[in-house]
Write a protein that holds these residues in place. Structure first.
Motif, mmCIF file in Angstrom:
data_model
loop_
_atom_site.group_PDB
_atom_site.id
_atom_site.type_symbol
_atom_site.label_atom_id
_atom_site.label_comp_id
_atom_site.label_asym_id
_atom_site.label_seq_id
_atom_site.Cartn_x
_atom_site.Cartn_y
_atom_site.Cartn_z
ATOM 1 N N ARG A 196 15.543 -133.168 20.873
ATOM 2 C CA ARG A 196 14.293 -133.726 20.363
ATOM 3 C C ARG A 196 13.111 -132.860 20.805
ATOM 4 O O ARG A 196 12.790 -132.814 21.995
ATOM 5 C CB ARG A 196 14.120 -135.144 20.888
ATOM 6 N N PRO A 197 12.431 -132.204 19.868
ATOM 7 C CA PRO A 197 11.243 -131.425 20.241
ATOM 8 C C PRO A 197 10.003 -132.326 20.274
ATOM 9 O O PRO A 197 9.815 -133.166 19.404
ATOM 10 C CB PRO A 197 11.135 -130.385 19.129
ATOM 11 N N VAL A 198 9.196 -132.146 21.306
ATOM 12 C CA VAL A 198 7.975 -132.943 21.461
ATOM 13 C C VAL A 198 6.758 -132.072 21.126
ATOM 14 O O VAL A 198 6.880 -130.879 20.870
ATOM 15 C CB VAL A 198 7.870 -133.519 22.890
ATOM 16 N N LEU A 199 5.589 -132.680 21.138
ATOM 17 C CA LEU A 199 4.361 -131.992 20.729
ATOM 18 C C LEU A 199 3.910 -130.976 21.773
ATOM 19 O O LEU A 199 3.033 -131.238 22.594
ATOM 20 C CB LEU A 199 3.246 -132.996 20.430
ATOM 21 N N LYS A 200 4.556 -129.835 21.770
ATOM 22 C CA LYS A 200 4.154 -128.678 22.555
ATOM 23 C C LYS A 200 4.725 -127.450 21.867
ATOM 24 O O LYS A 200 5.559 -127.573 20.963
ATOM 25 C CB LYS A 200 4.574 -128.792 24.014
ATOM 26 N N PRO A 201 4.287 -126.252 22.233
ATOM 27 C CA PRO A 201 4.687 -125.052 21.485
ATOM 28 C C PRO A 201 6.198 -124.866 21.350
ATOM 29 O O PRO A 201 6.965 -125.178 22.252
ATOM 30 C CB PRO A 201 4.066 -123.913 22.301
ATOM 31 N N LEU A 202 6.559 -124.359 20.176
ATOM 32 C CA LEU A 202 7.937 -123.981 19.875
ATOM 33 C C LEU A 202 8.017 -122.462 19.861
ATOM 34 O O LEU A 202 7.064 -121.789 19.474
ATOM 35 C CB LEU A 202 8.336 -124.487 18.489
ATOM 36 N N HIS A 203 9.156 -121.944 20.242
ATOM 37 C CA HIS A 203 9.390 -120.498 20.230
ATOM 38 C C HIS A 203 10.683 -120.260 19.465
ATOM 39 O O HIS A 203 11.651 -121.007 19.618
ATOM 40 C CB HIS A 203 9.510 -119.954 21.650
ATOM 41 N N CYS A 204 10.680 -119.208 18.645
ATOM 42 C CA CYS A 204 11.856 -118.895 17.845
ATOM 43 C C CYS A 204 12.199 -117.423 18.006
ATOM 44 O O CYS A 204 11.358 -116.556 17.760
ATOM 45 C CB CYS A 204 11.598 -119.202 16.371
ATOM 46 N N THR A 205 13.423 -117.161 18.422
ATOM 47 C CA THR A 205 13.922 -115.792 18.479
ATOM 48 C C THR A 205 14.804 -115.591 17.259
ATOM 49 O O THR A 205 15.775 -116.332 17.067
ATOM 50 C CB THR A 205 14.734 -115.558 19.768
ATOM 51 N N ALA A 206 14.423 -114.621 16.432
ATOM 52 C CA ALA A 206 15.198 -114.290 15.236
ATOM 53 C C ALA A 206 15.903 -112.963 15.501
ATOM 54 O O ALA A 206 15.261 -111.975 15.852
ATOM 55 C CB ALA A 206 14.281 -114.186 14.027
ATOM 56 N N ARG A 207 17.219 -112.969 15.325
ATOM 57 C CA ARG A 207 18.017 -111.768 15.616
ATOM 58 C C ARG A 207 18.797 -111.357 14.376
ATOM 59 O O ARG A 207 19.499 -112.183 13.766
ATOM 60 C CB ARG A 207 18.975 -112.074 16.764
#
Length: 143
Positions: free
Chosen positions: A94-105
């Motif tokens: 469950r993601p909450v209201l704070k920054p998300l980070h995505c690593t795309a490989r």
């Protein structure tokens, strides 16, 4: 695979060719471009929440798709017509209201197709909130 575009060049391309990306405020930011990978963050707002305070699935999906597109651009150059042909996502936490980070490989970068893996997390890169894979179709060069 060496990148051919920097974070700044990709950002300028996205602003010019896809201004709708920042229609409701700037939430996407490319934070790193490396050999075969790219990291992007998303600063979610209230509009990205679903009932119960969870960041919505469409928001996670958008982050994965934009990061996949950006890593492809980083390695082939500014090709506006590279398009998603498949994207599959698994929601893990469950993601909450704070920054998300995505690593795309990049798993594979061919002449016509690219296969990308995206890992989305908040605080700890070992605790993914979502994992996705995508295939992008790369148009043949104009003659």
């Amino acid at each position: 695979m060496k990148p051919v575009m920097s974070a700044e060049e990709i950002d300028a391309f996205l602003r010019a060719d896809f201004p709708q990306l920042h229609t409701d405020g700037e939430v996407f930011a490319i934070t790193a471009v490396e050999d075969g990978r790219l990291t992007m963050s998303l600063r979610p707002m209230e509009r990205h929440l679903r009932p119960g305070g969870t960041i919505s699935g469409p928001t996670l999906f958008a982050l994965a798709d934009v990061a996949a597109y950006a890593v492809v651009l980083a390695h082939i150059g500014p090709v506006a017509l590279a398009v998603t042909t498949n994207l599959t996502m698994n929601f893990l936490r469950r993601p909450v209201l704070k920054p998300l980070h995505c690593t795309a490989r990049l798993l594979k970068l061919g002449k016509r197709l690219a296969v990308i893996e995206m890992s989305i997390f908040q605080d700890d890169p070992d605790e993914l909130v979502a994992h996705a894979t995508a295939t992008y179709s790369i148009p043949s060069p104009e003659k």
